[in-house]
Design a protein around this motif. Sequence first.
Motif, PDB file in Angstrom:
ATOM      1  N   ALA A 374       0.810  -1.217   0.000  1.00  0.00           N
ATOM      2  CA  ALA A 374       0.000   0.000   0.000  1.00  0.00           C
ATOM      3  C   ALA A 374       0.845   1.271   0.000  1.00  0.00           C
ATOM      4  CB  ALA A 374      -0.936   0.002   1.209  1.00  0.00           C
ATOM      5  N   VAL A 375       2.097   1.176   0.446  1.00  0.00           N
ATOM      6  CA  VAL A 375       2.915   2.387   0.539  1.00  0.00           C
ATOM      7  C   VAL A 375       4.061   2.405  -0.466  1.00  0.00           C
ATOM      8  CG1 VAL A 375       2.371   2.813   2.962  1.00  0.00           C
ATOM      9  CG2 VAL A 375       4.300   1.329   2.370  1.00  0.00           C
ATOM     10  N   MET A 376       4.133   1.432  -1.353  1.00  0.00           N
ATOM     11  CA  MET A 376       5.226   1.409  -2.316  1.00  0.00           C
ATOM     12  C   MET A 376       5.169   2.610  -3.249  1.00  0.00           C
ATOM     13  SD  MET A 376       7.150  -1.003  -1.486  1.00  0.00           S
ATOM     14  CE  MET A 376       8.220  -1.031  -2.895  1.00  0.00           C
ATOM     15  N   ASN A 377       3.957   2.969  -3.721  1.00  0.00           N
ATOM     16  CA  ASN A 377       3.831   4.147  -4.580  1.00  0.00           C
ATOM     17  C   ASN A 377       4.149   5.420  -3.809  1.00  0.00           C
ATOM     18  OD1 ASN A 377       3.262   2.959  -7.003  1.00  0.00           O
ATOM     19  ND2 ASN A 377       1.041   3.191  -6.847  1.00  0.00           N
ATOM     20  N   LEU A 378       3.829   5.439  -2.502  1.00  0.00           N
ATOM     21  CA  LEU A 378       4.173   6.598  -1.684  1.00  0.00           C
ATOM     22  C   LEU A 378       5.687   6.739  -1.584  1.00  0.00           C
ATOM     23  CD1 LEU A 378       3.239   8.898   0.122  1.00  0.00           C
ATOM     24  CD2 LEU A 378       3.171   7.282   2.038  1.00  0.00           C
ATOM     25  N   CYS A 379       6.388   5.619  -1.448  1.00  0.00           N
ATOM     26  CA  CYS A 379       7.855   5.642  -1.435  1.00  0.00           C
ATOM     27  C   CYS A 379       8.390   6.170  -2.758  1.00  0.00           C
ATOM     28  CB  CYS A 379       8.389   4.231  -1.163  1.00  0.00           C
ATOM     29  SG  CYS A 379      10.181   4.064  -1.303  1.00  0.00           S
ATOM     30  N   MET A 428       5.807  10.979 -11.255  1.00  0.00           N
ATOM     31  CA  MET A 428       4.949  11.257 -10.098  1.00  0.00           C
ATOM     32  C   MET A 428       3.477  11.255 -10.514  1.00  0.00           C
ATOM     33  SD  MET A 428       7.234  14.232  -8.248  1.00  0.00           S
ATOM     34  CE  MET A 428       6.114  14.526  -6.866  1.00  0.00           C
ATOM     35  N   TYR A 429       3.193  11.819 -11.676  1.00  0.00           N
ATOM     36  CA  TYR A 429       1.825  11.821 -12.189  1.00  0.00           C
ATOM     37  C   TYR A 429       1.309  10.403 -12.403  1.00  0.00           C
ATOM     38  CZ  TYR A 429      -1.871  12.095 -15.715  1.00  0.00           C
ATOM     39  OH  TYR A 429      -3.038  11.925 -16.412  1.00  0.00           O
ATOM     40  N   GLU A 430       2.191   9.506 -12.855  1.00  0.00           N
ATOM     41  CA  GLU A 430       1.780   8.125 -13.137  1.00  0.00           C
ATOM     42  C   GLU A 430       1.415   7.347 -11.878  1.00  0.00           C
ATOM     43  OE1 GLU A 430       1.323   6.345 -15.849  1.00  0.00           O
ATOM     44  OE2 GLU A 430       1.859   7.876 -17.325  1.00  0.00           O
ATOM     45  N   THR A 431       1.773   7.843 -10.690  1.00  0.00           N
ATOM     46  CA  THR A 431       1.450   7.106  -9.468  1.00  0.00           C
ATOM     47  C   THR A 431      -0.023   7.198  -9.084  1.00  0.00           C
ATOM     48  OG1 THR A 431       2.023   8.997  -8.064  1.00  0.00           O
ATOM     49  CG2 THR A 431       3.792   7.427  -8.563  1.00  0.00           C
ATOM     50  N   GLY A 432      -0.753   8.176  -9.639  1.00  0.00           N
ATOM     51  CA  GLY A 432      -2.196   8.271  -9.364  1.00  0.00           C
ATOM     52  C   GLY A 432      -2.534   9.278  -8.272  1.00  0.00           C
ATOM     53  N   TRP A 433      -3.788   9.723  -8.296  1.00  0.00           N
ATOM     54  CA  TRP A 433      -4.204  10.797  -7.388  1.00  0.00           C
ATOM     55  C   TRP A 433      -4.244  10.346  -5.938  1.00  0.00           C
ATOM     56  CZ3 TRP A 433      -8.426  10.678  -4.172  1.00  0.00           C
ATOM     57  CH2 TRP A 433      -9.379   9.693  -4.424  1.00  0.00           C
ATOM     58  N   THR A 434      -4.540   9.072  -5.674  1.00  0.00           N
ATOM     59  CA  THR A 434      -4.571   8.622  -4.282  1.00  0.00           C
ATOM     60  C   THR A 434      -3.176   8.703  -3.657  1.00  0.00           C
ATOM     61  OG1 THR A 434      -4.306   6.328  -5.040  1.00  0.00           O
ATOM     62  CG2 THR A 434      -6.546   7.105  -4.637  1.00  0.00           C
ATOM     63  N   THR A 435      -2.156   8.402  -4.469  1.00  0.00           N
ATOM     64  CA  THR A 435      -0.791   8.512  -3.958  1.00  0.00           C
ATOM     65  C   THR A 435      -0.443   9.969  -3.693  1.00  0.00           C
ATOM     66  OG1 THR A 435      -0.158   6.543  -5.213  1.00  0.00           O
ATOM     67  CG2 THR A 435       1.616   7.955  -4.425  1.00  0.00           C
ATOM     68  N   TRP A 436      -0.895  10.873  -4.562  1.00  0.00           N
ATOM     69  CA  TRP A 436      -0.655  12.301  -4.341  1.00  0.00           C
ATOM     70  C   TRP A 436      -1.307  12.764  -3.036  1.00  0.00           C
ATOM     71  CZ3 TRP A 436       2.140  16.110  -6.765  1.00  0.00           C
ATOM     72  CH2 TRP A 436       2.766  15.743  -7.977  1.00  0.00           C
ATOM     73  N   LEU A 437      -2.502  12.257  -2.763  1.00  0.00           N
ATOM     74  CA  LEU A 437      -3.180  12.636  -1.518  1.00  0.00           C
ATOM     75  C   LEU A 437      -2.400  12.131  -0.308  1.00  0.00           C
ATOM     76  CD1 LEU A 437      -5.586  13.839  -0.018  1.00  0.00           C
ATOM     77  CD2 LEU A 437      -6.810  11.673  -0.370  1.00  0.00           C
ATOM     78  N   GLN A 438      -1.947  10.879  -0.369  1.00  0.00           N
ATOM     79  CA  GLN A 438      -1.137  10.329   0.715  1.00  0.00           C
ATOM     80  C   GLN A 438       0.139  11.148   0.908  1.00  0.00           C
ATOM     81  OE1 GLN A 438      -0.458   6.322  -0.595  1.00  0.00           O
ATOM     82  NE2 GLN A 438      -2.403   5.544   0.212  1.00  0.00           N
ATOM     83  N   PHE A 439       0.734  11.540  -0.199  1.00  0.00           N
ATOM     84  CA  PHE A 439       1.987  12.290  -0.128  1.00  0.00           C
ATOM     85  C   PHE A 439       1.756  13.669   0.486  1.00  0.00           C
ATOM     86  CE2 PHE A 439       5.459  14.723  -2.419  1.00  0.00           C
ATOM     87  CZ  PHE A 439       6.481  14.224  -1.624  1.00  0.00           C
ATOM     88  N   ALA A 440       0.647  14.313   0.132  1.00  0.00           N
ATOM     89  CA  ALA A 440       0.328  15.619   0.709  1.00  0.00           C
ATOM     90  C   ALA A 440       0.155  15.516   2.224  1.00  0.00           C
ATOM     91  CB  ALA A 440      -0.933  16.183   0.064  1.00  0.00           C
ATOM     92  N   LEU A 441      -0.524  14.477   2.675  1.00  0.00           N
ATOM     93  CA  LEU A 441      -0.702  14.269   4.109  1.00  0.00           C
ATOM     94  C   LEU A 441       0.632  13.979   4.788  1.00  0.00           C
ATOM     95  CD1 LEU A 441      -3.971  12.106   4.079  1.00  0.00           C
ATOM     96  CD2 LEU A 441      -3.752  14.526   4.711  1.00  0.00           C
ATOM     97  N   PHE A 442       1.489  13.227   4.113  1.00  0.00           N
ATOM     98  CA  PHE A 442       2.805  12.911   4.660  1.00  0.00           C
ATOM     99  C   PHE A 442       3.641  14.173   4.815  1.00  0.00           C
ATOM    100  CE2 PHE A 442       7.282  11.725   4.011  1.00  0.00           C
ATOM    101  CZ  PHE A 442       7.430  10.783   5.020  1.00  0.00           C
ATOM    102  N   LEU A 443       3.621  15.046   3.804  1.00  0.00           N
ATOM    103  CA  LEU A 443       4.357  16.308   3.886  1.00  0.00           C
ATOM    104  C   LEU A 443       3.788  17.209   4.977  1.00  0.00           C
ATOM    105  CD1 LEU A 443       4.979  17.256   0.141  1.00  0.00           C
ATOM    106  CD2 LEU A 443       6.586  16.243   1.758  1.00  0.00           C
ATOM    107  N   ALA A 444       2.469  17.194   5.130  1.00  0.00           N
ATOM    108  CA  ALA A 444       1.854  18.008   6.176  1.00  0.00           C
ATOM    109  C   ALA A 444       2.322  17.553   7.560  1.00  0.00           C
ATOM    110  CB  ALA A 444       0.334  17.919   6.076  1.00  0.00           C
ATOM    111  N   ALA A 445       2.418  16.242   7.742  1.00  0.00           N
ATOM    112  CA  ALA A 445       2.925  15.719   9.008  1.00  0.00           C
ATOM    113  C   ALA A 445       4.370  16.154   9.225  1.00  0.00           C
ATOM    114  CB  ALA A 445       2.811  14.190   9.037  1.00  0.00           C
ATOM    115  N   GLY A 446       5.170  16.156   8.160  1.00  0.00           N
ATOM    116  CA  GLY A 446       6.551  16.607   8.264  1.00  0.00           C
ATOM    117  C   GLY A 446       6.642  18.080   8.651  1.00  0.00           C
TER     118      GLY A 446
END
Length: 477
Positions: A374-379, A428-446
Amino acid sequence: MPRIKSPARLVAESGADREGHGLRRTMGLFQLVCFGVGAIVGTGIFVGLSDSVAQAGPAVVLSFVLAAITCVFTAFAFAELAGAIPVSGSSYSFAYASLGETTAFLVGWCLLLEYGVSVSAVAVGWSEYVDELLGSLTGLHLPAALAAGPGDGGVVNLPAVLVIAMAAVLLVRGVRESARATAAMAVLKLAILVAFCAIGYSAFRDGNLTPFTPAGLGGIGAGTTAAFFSYIGFDAITTAGEEAKNPRRDVPVAILVCMGLVTLLYCAVALAAIGAVGGGEVAGRPAALSYVVNEVTGSTVGGGIIAFGAVVAIASVVLAVMYGQTRILMSMARDGLVPRVFEKVSPRTATPVAGTLIVAVVFALPAAFASLDAVMNLCTIGTLAIMAVVNVAVIALRRREPHLARTFRVPLVPLLPLLGVGFCLYLMYETGWTTWLQFALFLAAGLVLYACYGRRNSRLTEVTPDAAATAAEPQPA
């Protein structure tokens, strides 16, 4: 205005912790190249090849080339920055010197994701090949409860924990021992992959490459995103900036040599595998390289040798990437952005012992119990974001520090760095919008962590006499 730490101050503060126990410069060019190969070649080709083939078919070769092009642009950027700022912080330090503390902290935060997920995933792949090797040697297999985490039908992935623990022990002993082990493992796995190519090409059939692009351009793009994981780790070479004998010369050369060597190797292995048995047989198959050799030779002996090579190869990735993570955390602790425990270096072994053990525990937990799919695309998206920042850092540092000594210079600036950013954004675009959402939340936590701890404890405002004097000295052109 961004809070920027000058390259002169970064270099002045590097090489020793607050207690005065510095790292030792023991790595030459050969060790750095082997270290890079050790960090790159592993799960991506031994385990991940089947996933890339499932997306792109025989055109996976083009996927590997596109992923390599993306990495090559960034490799140029890393080479220039590593020659100009030879410290252990890698892309974190490069961002600090060019784009400011906030960006640097987020890069370090993404590096924790990149290295943490990749090491945990690599350890899980190591477990699969250990089971394959055990089966080929004895006919026995690991108990299901001890060979996978709860998300994959087991209880705890014991081999994954074991390989992380072994890497931690070796890293604690000293960088010289780690470099020797990595070099030996790198040479061995290259020899085994060359032997695989010889076996695969002996059974090569042109018909196995048709249809070459079964999923069209979309399949090649998806395969490129999957193949990109095979290149994660090349930036770990820059984390040896304080332990290389001649970092300004050897680190840039090692990066470029590794990228060229690994790309040729990946394309050769992919063609050999598909040409021997067909893309349909490789796609989605665990331990695909062992399967190919078994099919070609009609025996399990060859597959067992490939499995042994995979066990060695993947173990070297765990070792090299864990090394890189400990050095980045050491640099961040030196700057006050993470707790000081990560910067303490043992006077006996000249290694960050406490930081290494903490990293080992943190990486072992997801490897033992979590399902990482589930987190490979986030990586992947986090790694691509770091690479885009490094390309931008080259342009920014050229403007900010035009007279900084550079042993390698990216040609055609700003064109090539901008192309690197463009390729990163495409993947990055090819990873899909759900991955972008996860990444945005991850950056917000950072950002929350930086605001609550990093900014308050930053040592950027502390100007030491040595750092101030060094910063005031003119830099050679």
